[in-house]
Design a protein around this motif. Sequence first.
Motif, PDB file in Angstrom:
ATOM      1  N   ARG A  92      -2.200  -7.993 -14.646  1.00 49.82           N
ATOM      2  CA  ARG A  92      -1.040  -8.369 -13.841  1.00 49.82           C
ATOM      3  C   ARG A  92      -0.004  -7.244 -13.807  1.00 49.82           C
ATOM      4  O   ARG A  92       0.761  -7.127 -12.874  1.00 49.82           O
ATOM      5  CB  ARG A  92      -0.460  -9.634 -14.479  1.00 49.82           C
ATOM      6  CG  ARG A  92       0.642 -10.245 -13.739  1.00 49.82           C
ATOM      7  CD  ARG A  92       1.074 -11.552 -14.376  1.00 49.82           C
ATOM      8  NE  ARG A  92       2.450 -11.805 -14.031  1.00 49.82           N
ATOM      9  CZ  ARG A  92       2.859 -12.203 -12.860  1.00 49.82           C
ATOM     10  NH1 ARG A  92       1.960 -12.403 -11.895  1.00 49.82           N
ATOM     11  NH2 ARG A  92       4.121 -12.395 -12.603  1.00 49.82           N
ATOM     12  N   GLU A  93      -0.063  -6.410 -14.819  1.00 45.59           N
ATOM     13  CA  GLU A  93       0.904  -5.305 -14.853  1.00 45.59           C
ATOM     14  C   GLU A  93       0.234  -4.070 -15.468  1.00 45.59           C
ATOM     15  O   GLU A  93      -0.830  -4.170 -16.071  1.00 45.59           O
ATOM     16  CB  GLU A  93       2.194  -5.711 -15.580  1.00 45.59           C
ATOM     17  CG  GLU A  93       2.020  -6.659 -16.760  1.00 45.59           C
ATOM     18  CD  GLU A  93       1.347  -5.978 -17.926  1.00 45.59           C
ATOM     19  OE1 GLU A  93       1.653  -4.801 -18.191  1.00 45.59           O
ATOM     20  OE2 GLU A  93       0.505  -6.616 -18.578  1.00 45.59           O
ATOM     21  N   VAL A 152      -6.393  -8.226  -9.824  1.00 40.46           N
ATOM     22  CA  VAL A 152      -4.940  -8.129 -10.014  1.00 40.46           C
ATOM     23  C   VAL A 152      -4.222  -9.161  -9.157  1.00 40.46           C
ATOM     24  O   VAL A 152      -4.393  -9.207  -7.933  1.00 40.46           O
ATOM     25  CB  VAL A 152      -4.475  -6.696  -9.679  1.00 40.46           C
ATOM     26  CG1 VAL A 152      -2.959  -6.599  -9.730  1.00 40.46           C
ATOM     27  CG2 VAL A 152      -5.101  -5.708 -10.672  1.00 40.46           C
ATOM     28  N   GLY A 153      -3.420  -9.987  -9.833  1.00 37.91           N
ATOM     29  CA  GLY A 153      -2.679 -10.994  -9.098  1.00 37.91           C
ATOM     30  C   GLY A 153      -2.046 -12.002 -10.028  1.00 37.91           C
ATOM     31  O   GLY A 153      -1.965 -11.762 -11.240  1.00 37.91           O
ATOM     32  N   CYS A 176      -1.353 -12.262  -6.090  1.00 38.48           N
ATOM     33  CA  CYS A 176      -0.574 -11.446  -5.161  1.00 38.48           C
ATOM     34  C   CYS A 176       0.366 -12.308  -4.346  1.00 38.48           C
ATOM     35  O   CYS A 176       1.494 -11.909  -4.061  1.00 38.48           O
ATOM     36  CB  CYS A 176      -1.526 -10.700  -4.230  1.00 38.48           C
ATOM     37  SG  CYS A 176      -2.558  -9.569  -5.123  1.00 38.48           S
ATOM     38  N   HIS A 177      -0.133 -13.471  -3.957  1.00 38.69           N
ATOM     39  CA  HIS A 177       0.652 -14.387  -3.134  1.00 38.69           C
ATOM     40  C   HIS A 177       0.480 -15.796  -3.699  1.00 38.69           C
ATOM     41  O   HIS A 177      -0.404 -16.031  -4.527  1.00 38.69           O
ATOM     42  CB  HIS A 177       0.163 -14.321  -1.679  1.00 38.69           C
ATOM     43  CG  HIS A 177       0.309 -12.957  -1.076  1.00 38.69           C
ATOM     44  ND1 HIS A 177       1.527 -12.408  -0.755  1.00 38.69           N
ATOM     45  CD2 HIS A 177      -0.614 -12.017  -0.765  1.00 38.69           C
ATOM     46  CE1 HIS A 177       1.356 -11.195  -0.263  1.00 38.69           C
ATOM     47  NE2 HIS A 177       0.059 -10.931  -0.264  1.00 38.69           N
ATOM     48  N   PRO A 215       3.954 -14.784  -8.013  1.00 43.68           N
ATOM     49  CA  PRO A 215       3.183 -13.738  -7.323  1.00 43.68           C
ATOM     50  C   PRO A 215       3.798 -12.350  -7.498  1.00 43.68           C
ATOM     51  O   PRO A 215       5.022 -12.204  -7.536  1.00 43.68           O
ATOM     52  CB  PRO A 215       3.241 -14.167  -5.849  1.00 43.68           C
ATOM     53  CG  PRO A 215       3.554 -15.614  -5.867  1.00 43.68           C
ATOM     54  CD  PRO A 215       4.386 -15.854  -7.094  1.00 43.68           C
ATOM     55  N   ILE A 216       2.946 -11.333  -7.574  1.00 42.96           N
ATOM     56  CA  ILE A 216       3.425  -9.957  -7.790  1.00 42.96           C
ATOM     57  C   ILE A 216       3.559  -9.183  -6.485  1.00 42.96           C
ATOM     58  O   ILE A 216       4.181  -8.120  -6.475  1.00 42.96           O
ATOM     59  CB  ILE A 216       2.493  -9.186  -8.751  1.00 42.96           C
ATOM     60  CG1 ILE A 216       1.068  -9.091  -8.193  1.00 42.96           C
ATOM     61  CG2 ILE A 216       2.492  -9.834 -10.134  1.00 42.96           C
ATOM     62  CD1 ILE A 216       0.157  -8.168  -8.995  1.00 42.96           C
ATOM     63  N   GLY A 252       3.495  -5.119  -6.801  1.00 44.70           N
ATOM     64  CA  GLY A 252       2.873  -5.287  -8.116  1.00 44.70           C
ATOM     65  C   GLY A 252       1.470  -4.706  -8.153  1.00 44.70           C
ATOM     66  O   GLY A 252       1.034  -4.144  -9.170  1.00 44.70           O
ATOM     67  N   VAL A 253       0.778  -4.849  -7.041  1.00 48.10           N
ATOM     68  CA  VAL A 253      -0.567  -4.256  -6.954  1.00 48.10           C
ATOM     69  C   VAL A 253      -0.465  -2.733  -7.030  1.00 48.10           C
ATOM     70  O   VAL A 253      -1.206  -2.074  -7.769  1.00 48.10           O
ATOM     71  CB  VAL A 253      -1.260  -4.696  -5.640  1.00 48.10           C
ATOM     72  CG1 VAL A 253      -2.563  -3.938  -5.427  1.00 48.10           C
ATOM     73  CG2 VAL A 253      -1.498  -6.207  -5.644  1.00 48.10           C
TER      74      VAL A 253
END
Length: 208
Positions: free
Chosen positions: A111-112, A129-130, A132-133, A144-145, A149-150
């Motif tokens: 996630r990070e 990775v997420g 996302c939404h 969500p990132i 974030g991605v």
Amino acid sequence: MPSLGRLHLITDTRPGRNPLAVLRAALPVARAELVVQVRVTDDATDREAYDLARRTVALCARYGATCLVNDRLHVALAVGAAGGHVGADDLPVGAARRVLGSTAVLGATAREPDGAVEAVAAGASYLGVGPCHATSTKSGLPAPIGPAGVRAVVEAVDVPVIAIGGVTAATVPALRAAGAYGVAVIGAVSGAADPARATAELLGALGC
Ligand SMILES: Cc1ncc(COP(=O)(O)OP(=O)(O)O)c(N)n1
Ligand SMILES: Cc1ncsc1CCOP(=O)(O)O
Ligand SMILES: [Mg+2]
């Protein structure tokens, strides 16, 4: 290791869904660009997971697609899948790598950037990775990132980043622009009225 497909389709085994019918629609459209991740509900038995995974491996082989198994790595080994995917509640990445062996595809959830770097150092060959939404497909997820974030994860690692969570054909361009190698979806294909068409639209958005 062969190159990773850019469209990851995760099976939807919730009541009322027909994962094999969805795969039969998606596979002829996406062929080797498709990675199918067999993911069953937590209350499914290993036998149920095994049966779905065995049939999925056979279907994928017909189209040159890749089959991975979520969480249950013994099932991945038992059916001869190409690998598996693990997250925070599953085997640690290093242990998963030891179970699957050095040549298997191993995905890890991140996630990070710090978690992403750790996962790659422990043996992950790609990162999911997420979210996302926003998504209603999995409960209990953090906020969500988004594409930013991605991008932060992409800049920290040198393995393919697969964006997941509420991904649709409309959101793919921003995720690709953020550096995502590909996307993983459940609802965008399994919940579509026409899963073959939804698959084609996702591939088009990915530039495949
Ligand atoms: C490609 C991809 N990315 C992330 C996940 C989520 O894995 P995890 O965090 O272990 O959650 P569950 O899917 O096991 O509920 C994934 N499956 N695939
Ligand atoms: C398993 C999982 N992990 C993070 S989001 C998610 C669900 C993705 O499903 P959808 O594509 O329907 O949002
Ligand atoms: Mg998991």
